[in-house]
Design a protein around this motif. Structure first.
Motif, short mmCIF file in Angstrom:
data_model
loop_
_atom_site.label_atom_id
_atom_site.label_comp_id
_atom_site.label_asym_id
_atom_site.label_seq_id
_atom_site.Cartn_x
_atom_site.Cartn_y
_atom_site.Cartn_z
N SER A 65 0.91 -1.26 0.11
CA SER A 65 -0.07 0.08 -0.03
C SER A 65 0.88 1.30 -0.03
O SER A 65 0.37 2.36 0.00
N SER A 80 3.06 -3.41 3.71
CA SER A 80 1.97 -4.35 3.61
C SER A 80 0.81 -3.98 4.48
O SER A 80 0.88 -3.39 5.77
N ASP A 355 -1.77 -2.37 -4.39
CA ASP A 355 -2.18 -3.40 -3.49
C ASP A 355 -3.18 -4.47 -4.05
O ASP A 355 -4.29 -4.31 -4.30
N THR A 364 0.10 -8.07 -7.59
CA THR A 364 0.91 -7.11 -6.95
C THR A 364 1.73 -6.52 -8.31
O THR A 364 2.45 -7.13 -9.05
#
Length: 376
Positions: A65, A80, A355, A364
């Protein structure tokens, strides 16, 4: 799908997706806001995908993120948003193989567990990491909190090994409330972090606080808040209004779901920043728009409890679009991270990361652009 394998440094060898945008295509905004000194120009270097389910040393890689370049190593850190459900809350160390000739690959080197104030890994659902930046005194990162559980968002500083160092003060009006009269909305809190060259830290909410009005719709935008911190004291210096655009696309059915919000910010200089606005329309896909915005002349709203109920004249930050990834022919996933970096051949680059929500239908995803020109 390539079966996951376990190594300390997990090298990814997955293929590139085909996109309509050619390597070397230039995106040029010569005079944002009519100011040619603020011009920005980028050249597309390609994309790279990691499929959901890939693991590093037994830990699933996903939920990336936020991302930040580390000039001391030439590598990247990426946080993460796993709420300690798949593994303890963490950030990853990455090596990105990118040069003026294109984006070739990504290596997941290892991960570092983030610690709570008690020195232990975070308990399940007690944290939601969203953004990460490197400061002079440590690793700055945000948690969105949990609006439903009345868990406040925060900005904390961690050591390189993930240990807790300190926390910045949360201004009044941001803590969640049971009656939803004020404070953050669930899953729409601290999403963006940016260090200005002068040292101040800007923190952005993904959408409007309850007291500031509604979230985005197809016909209306939302008013997010940007907090400007003095990092030495940990106290706010000002707040600004960031106007999020309306949802750019409708879902494919009348009952479908869609949204749009501010997912990340990145400084260009002491007044101009880049912003990522992204959202999803069910049955259609993800929209990702990169804007430039300018703090100069924006009203300090730190003493205005409700943007929806004030009589005071408010000037939000100015913004102008730099690029719309879908309009360029790309197929972005849930892009939430952005950083400037430097390739091993000296090329200045802009890196985006998605994300995947640990969802097997997502990935990803990394995009890279060569920085030809930017405000310095």
């Amino acid at each position: 799908m390539l079966k996951p394998f376990l190594t300390t440094a997990a090298v990814l060898l997955f293929g590139h997706a085909a996109h309509a945008m050619d390597i070397g295509t230039t995106i040029d905004v010569p005079c944002p806001f009519g100011d040619c000194k603020a011009g920005i120009s980028l050249s597309y270097l390609g994309s790279y995908d990691i499929p959901t389910g890939f693991t590093e040393n037994g830990v699933e890689v996903g939920g990336l993120s936020g991302i930040e370049f580390d000039p001391s190593t030439g590598r990247y850190v990426s946080i993460s948003d796993d709420r300690s459900e798949k593994a303890p809350a963490r950030f990853y160390n990455l090596d990105i193989d990118v040069s003026a000739s294109g984006l070739k690959g990504v290596t997941v080197l290892d991960h570092v567990t983030l610690k709570d104030k008690d020195g232990q890994p975070f308990a399940i659902k007690k944290v939601d990491g969203e953004s990460i930046r490197l400061g002079k005194d440590g690793i700055y990162w945000t948690s969105e909190g949990d609006g439903k559980a009345l868990l406040p968002p925060f900005v904390r500083i961690a050591s390189r090994d993930g240990g807790f160092m300190r926390e910045l003060s949360l201004p009044a009006g941001f803590a969640p409330t049971a009656d939803k009269s004020t404070g953050i909305r669930d899953n729409l809190a601290f999403e963006g972090l940016a260090f200005l060259p002068g040292g101040d830290l800007i923190v952005g909410t993904e959408s409007a606080l309850y007291q500031d009005g509604p979230i985005t719709t197809l016909t209306g935008g939302a008013l997010a808040r940007l907090i400007r911190y003095d990092v030495a004291t940990g106290e706010q210096k000002a707040q600004y209004v960031y106007p999020i655009s309306p949802i750019p696309q409708a879902p494919s059915t009348a009952t479908g779901w869609n949204d749009f919000g501010l997912s990340e910010i990145m400084a260009l200089d002491d007044r101009r920043l880049l912003s990522l606005e992204r959202g999803y329309a069910q049955g259609v896909g993800t929209s990702v728009v990169i804007n430039m915005f300018d703090l100069d002349g924006a009203t300090d709203v730190s003493n205005i409890l409700s943007l929806a109920k004030t009589d005071q004249r408010i000037v939000p930050v100015r913004k102008t679009q730099v690029m719309d990834l879908r309009a360029l022919g790309l197929e972005p996933d849930n892009i939430e991270g952005i950083t400037f970096g430097k390739a091993k051949d000296g090329t200045d680059v802009l890196i985006l990361v998605a994300d995947n929500n640990f969802n097997p239908t997502q990935k990803t995803q990394f995009f890279a652009f060569k920085v030809i020109r930017r405000p310095a």
